[in-house]
Design a protein around this motif. Sequence first.
Motif, PDB file in Angstrom:
ATOM      1  N   GLY B 271       0.818  -1.215   0.000  1.00  0.00           N
ATOM      2  CA  GLY B 271       0.000   0.000   0.000  1.00  0.00           C
ATOM      3  C   GLY B 271       0.848   1.259   0.000  1.00  0.00           C
ATOM      4  O   GLY B 271       0.449   2.291  -0.533  1.00  0.00           O
ATOM      5  N   TRP B 272       2.046   1.163   0.595  1.00  0.00           N
ATOM      6  CA  TRP B 272       2.942   2.339   0.654  1.00  0.00           C
ATOM      7  C   TRP B 272       3.364   2.806  -0.732  1.00  0.00           C
ATOM      8  O   TRP B 272       3.764   3.953  -0.907  1.00  0.00           O
ATOM      9  N   LYS B 273       3.242   1.938  -1.738  1.00  0.00           N
ATOM     10  CA  LYS B 273       3.633   2.345  -3.095  1.00  0.00           C
ATOM     11  C   LYS B 273       2.523   3.104  -3.818  1.00  0.00           C
ATOM     12  O   LYS B 273       2.788   3.783  -4.805  1.00  0.00           O
ATOM     13  N   VAL B 274       1.274   2.898  -3.375  1.00  0.00           N
ATOM     14  CA  VAL B 274       0.140   3.515  -4.082  1.00  0.00           C
ATOM     15  C   VAL B 274      -0.791   4.227  -3.096  1.00  0.00           C
ATOM     16  O   VAL B 274      -2.011   4.233  -3.271  1.00  0.00           O
ATOM     17  N   ALA B 275      -0.185   4.814  -2.077  1.00  0.00           N
ATOM     18  CA  ALA B 275      -0.990   5.440  -1.014  1.00  0.00           C
ATOM     19  C   ALA B 275      -1.867   6.563  -1.566  1.00  0.00           C
ATOM     20  O   ALA B 275      -3.038   6.684  -1.196  1.00  0.00           O
ATOM     21  N   ASP B 276      -1.321   7.383  -2.452  1.00  0.00           N
ATOM     22  CA  ASP B 276      -2.101   8.512  -2.985  1.00  0.00           C
ATOM     23  C   ASP B 276      -3.280   8.018  -3.819  1.00  0.00           C
ATOM     24  O   ASP B 276      -4.370   8.589  -3.784  1.00  0.00           O
ATOM     25  N   GLU B 277      -3.056   6.960  -4.573  1.00  0.00           N
ATOM     26  CA  GLU B 277      -4.137   6.399  -5.400  1.00  0.00           C
ATOM     27  C   GLU B 277      -5.250   5.846  -4.514  1.00  0.00           C
ATOM     28  O   GLU B 277      -6.437   6.005  -4.818  1.00  0.00           O
ATOM     29  N   ILE B 278      -4.866   5.199  -3.403  1.00  0.00           N
ATOM     30  CA  ILE B 278      -5.870   4.652  -2.487  1.00  0.00           C
ATOM     31  C   ILE B 278      -6.650   5.801  -1.846  1.00  0.00           C
ATOM     32  O   ILE B 278      -7.878   5.765  -1.746  1.00  0.00           O
ATOM     33  N   ALA B 279      -5.916   6.841  -1.466  1.00  0.00           N
ATOM     34  CA  ALA B 279      -6.564   7.999  -0.834  1.00  0.00           C
ATOM     35  C   ALA B 279      -7.549   8.648  -1.804  1.00  0.00           C
ATOM     36  O   ALA B 279      -8.667   9.001  -1.436  1.00  0.00           O
ATOM     37  N   LYS B 280      -7.147   8.775  -3.040  1.00  0.00           N
ATOM     38  CA  LYS B 280      -7.983   9.420  -4.052  1.00  0.00           C
ATOM     39  C   LYS B 280      -9.276   8.618  -4.260  1.00  0.00           C
ATOM     40  O   LYS B 280     -10.349   9.195  -4.474  1.00  0.00           O
ATOM     41  N   ALA B 281      -9.166   7.306  -4.173  1.00  0.00           N
ATOM     42  CA  ALA B 281     -10.350   6.458  -4.344  1.00  0.00           C
ATOM     43  C   ALA B 281     -11.225   6.469  -3.085  1.00  0.00           C
ATOM     44  O   ALA B 281     -12.349   5.938  -3.110  1.00  0.00           O
ATOM     45  N   GLY B 282     -10.702   7.033  -2.000  1.00  0.00           N
ATOM     46  CA  GLY B 282     -11.492   7.102  -0.765  1.00  0.00           C
ATOM     47  C   GLY B 282     -11.750   5.744  -0.151  1.00  0.00           C
ATOM     48  O   GLY B 282     -12.775   5.529   0.501  1.00  0.00           O
ATOM     49  N   LEU B 297       5.474 -14.479  -2.315  1.00  0.00           N
ATOM     50  CA  LEU B 297       6.003 -13.448  -3.213  1.00  0.00           C
ATOM     51  C   LEU B 297       5.324 -12.102  -3.016  1.00  0.00           C
ATOM     52  O   LEU B 297       5.958 -11.067  -2.997  1.00  0.00           O
ATOM     53  N   GLU B 298       3.982 -12.133  -2.845  1.00  0.00           N
ATOM     54  CA  GLU B 298       3.262 -10.858  -2.845  1.00  0.00           C
ATOM     55  C   GLU B 298       3.451 -10.069  -1.548  1.00  0.00           C
ATOM     56  O   GLU B 298       3.035  -8.927  -1.465  1.00  0.00           O
ATOM     57  N   ALA B 299       4.101 -10.682  -0.537  1.00  0.00           N
ATOM     58  CA  ALA B 299       4.373  -9.945   0.702  1.00  0.00           C
ATOM     59  C   ALA B 299       5.859  -9.628   0.855  1.00  0.00           C
ATOM     60  O   ALA B 299       6.316  -9.236   1.915  1.00  0.00           O
ATOM     61  N   ALA B 300       6.616  -9.784  -0.232  1.00  0.00           N
ATOM     62  CA  ALA B 300       8.076  -9.634  -0.156  1.00  0.00           C
ATOM     63  C   ALA B 300       8.490  -8.200   0.146  1.00  0.00           C
ATOM     64  O   ALA B 300       9.600  -7.956   0.590  1.00  0.00           O
ATOM     65  N   GLU B 301       7.605  -7.243  -0.107  1.00  0.00           N
ATOM     66  CA  GLU B 301       7.978  -5.850   0.160  1.00  0.00           C
ATOM     67  C   GLU B 301       7.086  -5.211   1.212  1.00  0.00           C
ATOM     68  O   GLU B 301       6.857  -4.012   1.207  1.00  0.00           O
ATOM     69  N   LEU B 302       6.591  -6.047   2.096  1.00  0.00           N
ATOM     70  CA  LEU B 302       5.831  -5.556   3.248  1.00  0.00           C
ATOM     71  C   LEU B 302       6.740  -4.665   4.109  1.00  0.00           C
ATOM     72  O   LEU B 302       7.921  -4.926   4.232  1.00  0.00           O
ATOM     73  N   ALA B 303       6.165  -3.606   4.678  1.00  0.00           N
ATOM     74  CA  ALA B 303       6.965  -2.675   5.478  1.00  0.00           C
ATOM     75  C   ALA B 303       6.178  -2.224   6.700  1.00  0.00           C
ATOM     76  O   ALA B 303       4.958  -2.088   6.639  1.00  0.00           O
ATOM     77  N   PHE B 304       6.891  -2.010   7.809  1.00  0.00           N
ATOM     78  CA  PHE B 304       6.240  -1.488   9.017  1.00  0.00           C
ATOM     79  C   PHE B 304       5.684  -0.071   8.769  1.00  0.00           C
ATOM     80  O   PHE B 304       4.829   0.396   9.495  1.00  0.00           O
ATOM     81  N   GLU B 305       6.215   0.607   7.753  1.00  0.00           N
ATOM     82  CA  GLU B 305       5.864   2.016   7.511  1.00  0.00           C
ATOM     83  C   GLU B 305       4.519   2.189   6.811  1.00  0.00           C
ATOM     84  O   GLU B 305       4.025   3.308   6.687  1.00  0.00           O
ATOM     85  N   THR B 306       3.920   1.096   6.324  1.00  0.00           N
ATOM     86  CA  THR B 306       2.710   1.211   5.497  1.00  0.00           C
ATOM     87  C   THR B 306       1.609   2.022   6.176  1.00  0.00           C
ATOM     88  O   THR B 306       1.036   2.932   5.573  1.00  0.00           O
ATOM     89  N   GLY B 307       1.312   1.708   7.430  1.00  0.00           N
ATOM     90  CA  GLY B 307       0.230   2.400   8.133  1.00  0.00           C
ATOM     91  C   GLY B 307       0.459   3.902   8.188  1.00  0.00           C
ATOM     92  O   GLY B 307      -0.446   4.695   7.917  1.00  0.00           O
ATOM     93  N   GLY B 308       1.681   4.298   8.527  1.00  0.00           N
ATOM     94  CA  GLY B 308       2.006   5.718   8.643  1.00  0.00           C
ATOM     95  C   GLY B 308       1.918   6.430   7.307  1.00  0.00           C
ATOM     96  O   GLY B 308       1.410   7.559   7.219  1.00  0.00           O
ATOM     97  N   ILE B 309       2.382   5.770   6.261  1.00  0.00           N
ATOM     98  CA  ILE B 309       2.352   6.380   4.924  1.00  0.00           C
ATOM     99  C   ILE B 309       0.902   6.549   4.455  1.00  0.00           C
ATOM    100  O   ILE B 309       0.522   7.582   3.902  1.00  0.00           O
ATOM    101  N   LEU B 310       0.077   5.539   4.710  1.00  0.00           N
ATOM    102  CA  LEU B 310      -1.339   5.628   4.320  1.00  0.00           C
ATOM    103  C   LEU B 310      -2.039   6.736   5.108  1.00  0.00           C
ATOM    104  O   LEU B 310      -2.831   7.500   4.560  1.00  0.00           O
ATOM    105  N   GLU B 311      -1.718   6.795   6.412  1.00  0.00           N
ATOM    106  CA  GLU B 311      -2.345   7.834   7.248  1.00  0.00           C
ATOM    107  C   GLU B 311      -2.009   9.230   6.704  1.00  0.00           C
ATOM    108  O   GLU B 311      -2.900  10.082   6.566  1.00  0.00           O
ATOM    109  N   LYS B 312      -0.752   9.442   6.388  1.00  0.00           N
ATOM    110  CA  LYS B 312      -0.333  10.763   5.879  1.00  0.00           C
ATOM    111  C   LYS B 312      -1.006  11.090   4.550  1.00  0.00           C
ATOM    112  O   LYS B 312      -1.267  12.251   4.241  1.00  0.00           O
TER     113      LYS B 312
END
Lengths: 409, 436
Positions: B271-282, B297-312
């Motif tokens: 989600g941290w890679k497409v946070a703005d797109e998710i926000a725009k979609a509401g 494979l699909e969780a290979a780039e999971l990050a602790f920062e995701t929540g904070g980036i989405l919040e911002k």
Amino acid sequence: MLPTLRYIRLPALLLTLVVAQRAVAQVAVRGDVIHTMAGPPIRNGVVVIQDGKIIAVGPADTVTIPSGFRVLQAKVVTPGLIDAHSTVGLSGILNQKQDQDQLERSAPIQPELRAIDAYNAHDKLITWVRNFGITTLHTGHAPGELISGQTCIVKTTGNTIEAAVVVETAMIAATLSERARKTEKGKSPGTRGKMMALLRAKFIKAREYKKKLATAKEDKKPARDLALEALVRVLDGELPILITAHRAQDIASALRFAEEFGLRLILDGAAEGYMLTDRIKAAGVPVIVHPPMVRAYGEMKNMTFENAARLHAAGIEIAMQSGYESYVPKTRVVLFEAAQTAANGLTFEQALATITSGAAKILGIDDRVGTLEVGKDGDVALYDGDPFEYTSHCVGVIINGEVVSDEPH
Amino acid sequence: MQRSLIVSVAMLVGGCVTASAQDRPIAFIGARVIPIDGEEIPNGVLVVSGGKITGVGKAGAVQIPAGAERVDVSGKVVMPGLVDTHSHIGGFGGADGSAPIQPDVRIYDSLNVHSSGFRRARAGGLTTLNIMPGSGHLLSGQTVYVKLREARTIDDMFIFDGDGKIMGGIKMANGTNSHRKPPFPGTRGKSAALIRAQYIKAQEYRDKIARAKDDPEKMPDRDLGLEALVEVLEGKRMVHHHTHRHDDIMTVLRLAKEFGFRVVLHHVSEGWKVADEIAKAGVPCSVIMIDSPGGKLEAAELAFETGGILEKAGVLVAYHTDDWITDSRVFFRSAALGARGGLSRAGALASLTLAGAKMLDLEDRIGSLTVGKDADFIILDGDPLSVYAKVLETWIDGKKVFDRSDPEDRLHAVGGFGAGDDLRPYLCCMDHQEDQ
């Protein structure tokens, strides 16, 4: 740091590695509190590392930092952390067939499989755990076969296993559990009774092999047998046998087996260890306790967050581990698991010992790591608060005097 | 069980215990109260009565009804019960291997209310769950929202909407989990095509019903699966969508736009890679927090920062246990590690409560300590984001369902011999017969 920065940081990181390898690392660490694990914590302390080794530790007013040394600073400083049992480096991050080298399924007993031949020093999980302060891993073949292979001890740095390795063969990994039992018809071992019969027969063979080696004339010596050679080292007490057992009955079998052959046993996991503390204590056997946040079902259904505290209270030597995970998370982080023991019965210092001094002792590497003392390896972890708190960050990691991370994680 | 017996005995001795005994107001006094929908109150009061919150605020500023039971909770923390938007406890059921899309299947037809998982969840301070079928299908069935009340059957845990219907969403998934042998898809393109075809069918079914104008002759035959999907199209049933990779996330947003369904993104590892797109979609996000990336494979780039980036970026953020993936007893840890990765403290606390309530359309009833909401709350002995804090009590609808000082409850909080066993059902009168 933001993950988005990873892309642009990569070349810089490579550059840092190259430079660091060439430079003679001279570094000092200042800490508001330094947990040396070799005595009481030092307030406002300093650790000085020269040529990869610690040359001074003490209160800031008693230790002089030589000029030209890089100085790092943090609220809390600990020895580099030790994960007393992991499979990182063998069980790769992607969990795809091609990066899973932790378990060979072709036969139930293969002590000749060396961990050093399987360790991928570039797996991303090594960096992942290192960023939380873990500098030493006891890693190797995973639980799941009666004897799955050898383990090794590495530092979480180095371009190759040769650069990373501390102990090439640390232990022989065995499993007395449902995981080592075959479910296919006609495959052996299919029962717990058969498991013990196979194991005992193999060790009797190793005993005979050892005897022949010692007594036979030069031309009558038995042919080299890699598996039996490895087991002879266990019989000789040179290598411990690490037995993963969770249920009380399997722990009892492990103790019975080790006693029969006079082996140096280290218990691994021991979810129901709290039910047999007297037996484990009497046998003088240390326990590398399962991660408390392991999933509580199957053989683990009677696990307790308080297992480490109860074993420790009984006078049993303990260390914590990240363990083996077959799915997500692909590895746990031993710092987080030790944190649960601090929250469930152990004191802060006792919990920290399970991933520093206590772990080093059980692994037999306490002459090099586990405490911050003069002469030991320059392995240090830096935190911006209580290392066990979820919301603290590891802000620096030093291995062999080399700063391998200086960003918050 | 013990409590059930005590109640039974009380009924025998006292003749009749009416609901009024439980309706006596209770005032919890002196705790640090974290209401979520307002500032933390260092010395606060919470009053509950009749299963609802009737007062919350600073000590002295809240009127405590005469005759209320007063409980001193000074030095402790009181906050809303936790809302888990994604759990698999209670046994595993849902769709079978016959097809990749099975909207007719209801998870609550497969739940075992006596599973020890429910007791562990109460011990973790959880009060409301969205129990879902798994992610091995494009659409694995209907989910159910439950409250972790003491229950003899799953029906006792249901939450009903204004029309008296059992509340729940629908579980969908994309990415690699649903890639299997035919009739399952083998690629992402096929996954999306199958789902689109299914929703087009549902649109046609909906239109047929509309055209029939209640004329039984013109009504299409009942179709359980399409009925559920029509509820999705009409916005009455939320889509809870497993999705990890950035491109899979965008596919969900694309489909949601095409068919106009309401969706919560679950896991959202990239989600941290497409946070703005998710926000725009509401679209809100329910994030999984695990100890390391990878494992698939699909969780290979999971990050602790995701929540904070989405919040911002302005996205509503919750966490979930995905229990068995993470243990409900350490649910706080997910949000706390999110805070470690940059999520605000307020965001972290809301992510376990009000944010989840919003994602389940329950924000008018739960998720904050607000007058009029259900009396679902927990009492802790320390800061919720600290590893050292313990849940002491869990209350639902004004009734205590977990008490750490009770040895049986403690067993499920801490573990130990017997903790993993299913709770024996309380069968009325069976014990009495054994006595005779």
